[in-house]
Design a protein around this motif. Sequence first.
Motif, PDB file in Angstrom:
ATOM      1  N   GLY A   1      -4.806  12.046   1.160  1.00  0.00           N
ATOM      2  CA  GLY A   1      -4.969  10.847   2.275  1.00  0.00           C
ATOM      3  C   GLY A   1      -5.543   9.448   1.167  1.00  0.00           C
ATOM      4  N   GLU A   2      -5.016   9.505   0.230  1.00  0.00           N
ATOM      5  CA  GLU A   2      -5.420   8.275  -1.097  1.00  0.00           C
ATOM      6  C   GLU A   2      -4.622   7.220  -0.402  1.00  0.00           C
ATOM      7  N   VAL A   3      -5.105   6.133  -0.203  1.00  0.00           N
ATOM      8  CA  VAL A   3      -4.235   4.642  -0.411  1.00  0.00           C
ATOM      9  C   VAL A   3      -4.170   3.579  -1.685  1.00  0.00           C
ATOM     10  N   GLN A   4      -3.019   3.974  -1.879  1.00  0.00           N
ATOM     11  CA  GLN A   4      -3.114   2.733  -3.524  1.00  0.00           C
ATOM     12  C   GLN A   4      -2.529   1.624  -3.481  1.00  0.00           C
TER      13      GLN A   4
ATOM     14  N   PHE B   1       0.734  -0.966  -0.364  1.00  0.00           N
ATOM     15  CA  PHE B   1      -0.349   0.296   0.079  1.00  0.00           C
ATOM     16  C   PHE B   1       1.114   1.557  -0.130  1.00  0.00           C
ATOM     17  N   HIS B   2       0.533   2.462  -0.810  1.00  0.00           N
ATOM     18  CA  HIS B   2       0.703   3.892  -0.584  1.00  0.00           C
ATOM     19  C   HIS B   2       0.047   4.531  -0.284  1.00  0.00           C
ATOM     20  N   VAL B   3      -0.359   5.502   0.587  1.00  0.00           N
ATOM     21  CA  VAL B   3      -0.708   7.070   1.602  1.00  0.00           C
ATOM     22  C   VAL B   3       0.104   8.072   0.767  1.00  0.00           C
ATOM     23  N   HIS B   4      -1.224   8.500   0.015  1.00  0.00           N
ATOM     24  CA  HIS B   4      -0.098   9.847   0.028  1.00  0.00           C
ATOM     25  C   HIS B   4      -0.876  10.966   0.965  1.00  0.00           C
ATOM     26  N   PRO B   5       0.817  11.750   1.658  1.00  0.00           N
ATOM     27  CA  PRO B   5       0.356  12.329   2.782  1.00  0.00           C
ATOM     28  C   PRO B   5      -0.536  13.898   3.233  1.00  0.00           C
TER      29      PRO B   5
END
Length: 917
Positions: A291-294, A284-288
């Motif tokens: 708040g998008e979790v990709q 998972f990758h979280v945009h700081p």
Amino acid sequence: MVGWGVAVLCLWVSCGAAAGQLEYSVPEETERGVAVGNVAADLRLPAAALSSRNFRFLSSHRELYFRVDLASGNLVVREPADRERLCRGKAACVLTYDVVLEDPLELHKIRVHVLDTNDNSPLFPAGDVQLHIPEFLTPGARFTLPNAQDDDEGSNGILSYSLSPSQHFRLDMGSRVDGSEYPELVLEKALDREQRATHLLVLTARDGGLPARSGDAQVTIIVVDTNDNAPVFERSVYRTKVPETAPNGTVLFRVQALDPDEGSNGEVRYSLSNSTQAELRHRFHVHPKSGEVQVAASLGPPETLLEAYIEARDEGVFGLASTAKLLVEVTDVNDHAPELDFMTLWNPVPEDAAPGTVIALFNVKDEDLGSNGRVICGMSSGGPFQLTASFDNYYSLLIDGPLDRERISEYQVLITASDSGSPPLSTRRTITVSVADVNDNTPSFPQPQQELFVAENNGPGASLGQVFAQDPDLGKNGLVSYELLDVISEGPPASSLVAVESSSGAITAKTSFDFEQLRGFHFQVEGRDSGIPPRSATVTINLFVVDRNDNYPVILFPLPRNGSVPVEIVPRSARTGHLVTKVVAEDADSGSNAWLSYHISRASDSSLFRISANIGELRTARLVLPTDAVKQSVVVVVRDHGDPPLSSSVTLGVLLSNSVPQLLPDFEDVWEPGGQLSAQNLYLVIALACISFLFLGCLLFFVCTKLHQSPGCCPQSCCRSTEDLRYGRKMVSNPYMTSATVDVTTVERLSQTYLYRASLGLGSDNNSLLLRGEYNAADLRNLATGVGLNLPISCIQIRNRKGDHANVNAMPRQPNPDWRYSASLRAGMHSSVHLEEAGILRAGPGGPDQQWPTVSSATPEPEAGEVSPPVGAGVNSNSWTFKYGPGNPKQSGPEPKKQTQVSFLLRRKGEASQPRQ
């Protein structure tokens, strides 16, 4: 602008103490044309002298705010003056003008004081105010607010301040060293930016004018934030499903945490929490910031549940943080949509179709496996339909309730087939269901009863109204016809009174209605459609006849008896307000048409009686005076309030007596003689007076013309003295006699004084006097003496010669019988007056020679003399006009030398002589 009325009330004029100086005062913004003062009157000059003395009005100002009206001498406003623009900041505002007059040269000064009015509202120069206040400040903090400005002077410029209500602030006034004051904002309650970040207040400045004016400024309080709140997620757990084939970068979640703080204290950054397993961190990758979790890597086999934690932290000095849980379920991929196949479809559907009737039959199928291939059908129509599963994947569309075409004539049925995949795939199919009409609706009237109104005395065929029934069916099922029903048994049948038009429902009158005989009736109208079988409904029509003012008031009391006036007896000792009688009347109309009022239209003494306008009581208006006539008459008019009003009257006789007489007197001649003339009578009197004056003027003109045209008229005949007229003669005793005036004083039968004109002349012997008329001997003697005949008294004789025709041939002949008598004599005689006596008086040296011819109105050849009465004097022997002169020019004898016109006056003996005017 100051209105005319206010300007006139506020204007005042005062002359200055110094000679040659006028001072006036006028409020500012006075309208054009308003008079400030009268310059001519203040200079003690007539208004006309301004133009004659070359009046000049000089001004040193660029704009001429005032001018002088030379016609009236008024100083009037030419342009409205704005005191604030002319004299800003000055305590007094004075405009000076010079006035120059010539012949003689005068110089005056006019000072016009422009008075201040409260025409300016307070104004905050800086406009709205904005304050930034930290939320950590304690109550009691003070903040300076700006002052307002008002261009008016005096009390109009004194300001007071107020603040709109607020639970956090109040207004206070601070003072400076120089004594000036300014408004201050005081904090009453601690602020919380998270509860309310902005406070809007209104600061009002109000001046001391009358009426007061005010100005507002908005005060905006912005609360400055501190970092006292941690970020909060919308949900504590986020759950999602993702297909196993989801590529990298697929967004699984968009988490959001809210921090009510402001600025950096409210900025939130997102990251995976340390509580997340290390093996899941790389998936998972979280945009700081967002708040998008990709998806960052493969999520693993299907039916796998992944669990991770995400952290949100603000960027304040002492960062505060919170966490949320993420659940990710990896599912199978669903890439096939269900399919719909219709077997039967019935359209259109009658609206009377029974519930349970099948409209359509179809089946569904999905090529996916498992839950992705399990299909669920649904329906959305908004109508009475139901979708049921028959067997396997077959479905039926049924009617679930009654259909009503009049409410909804067409339905759009949406059938949706969805599989159980994730995400599910679905197929939509829309079918149109039309509803066919049947005759299932009865015509309906808006109300079961309807009221119609018609004014009485209407004409036959007048429109009374219309009935209308609605039938929502189509075609013949909705075509309504109307019919009058004679089902009401009260009174005459409705069909004889009204008619109903079958197609439109229009109701017309067959006869004329009379409110006093028929105030209303009711009947029924049936509305029937043309369906099979037909349906019908009825409505009851209540028809009310509206009254018109077509009946005169009827006086019930008092009533005349045997054609005589009703008489009431009032004692002469009656006081003011004594009840004489009460007039009772009624009116067959109703409402205001029957509302009666009583008035006195005529009275022999209008000051003695009064009547109550509402109840008709006739009372005395004052005490009965001894000088009041015994018989009084009053005409009372009873008038209704219709449009137009109708009235009736009754004449009452009032006998002012302390006792009842045995025989009542007649009251026909008791009207007061001095009553006021009506307008019509006044016009008649004026017209009569004008016609009379015109007639008299024409008559006077005619008389003057005749007098002027008379050849022998001598204006000096009216200039004789009284003594000469009575006793002396003014005629010359030569053959050519001049005019003279003779006063005959011995005629006893004269009742009035008349002025006569006669012709005197000498006969053939220059010594004869020709007379015509009836006179006694004394009259002729005095007449002969007055006209200058020097005859002895014994020589004047008269003899009646009726029937004596011996000397007819010796009489003078008349030239033309048409001029014998004047018009007034002929009118008075009526062909019956005969002059029977005549005399020719002769005087000579040898003694009198007398001849006595007889003259009658029927005589064919009378003498040449003429006698006629003056106009209006009547026919008598005392009022004749004598013409003395020769006979017919054809008679033998010497020609006369001259004929002279003489005016003489016959007066009753004893009356004083008066000179002619």
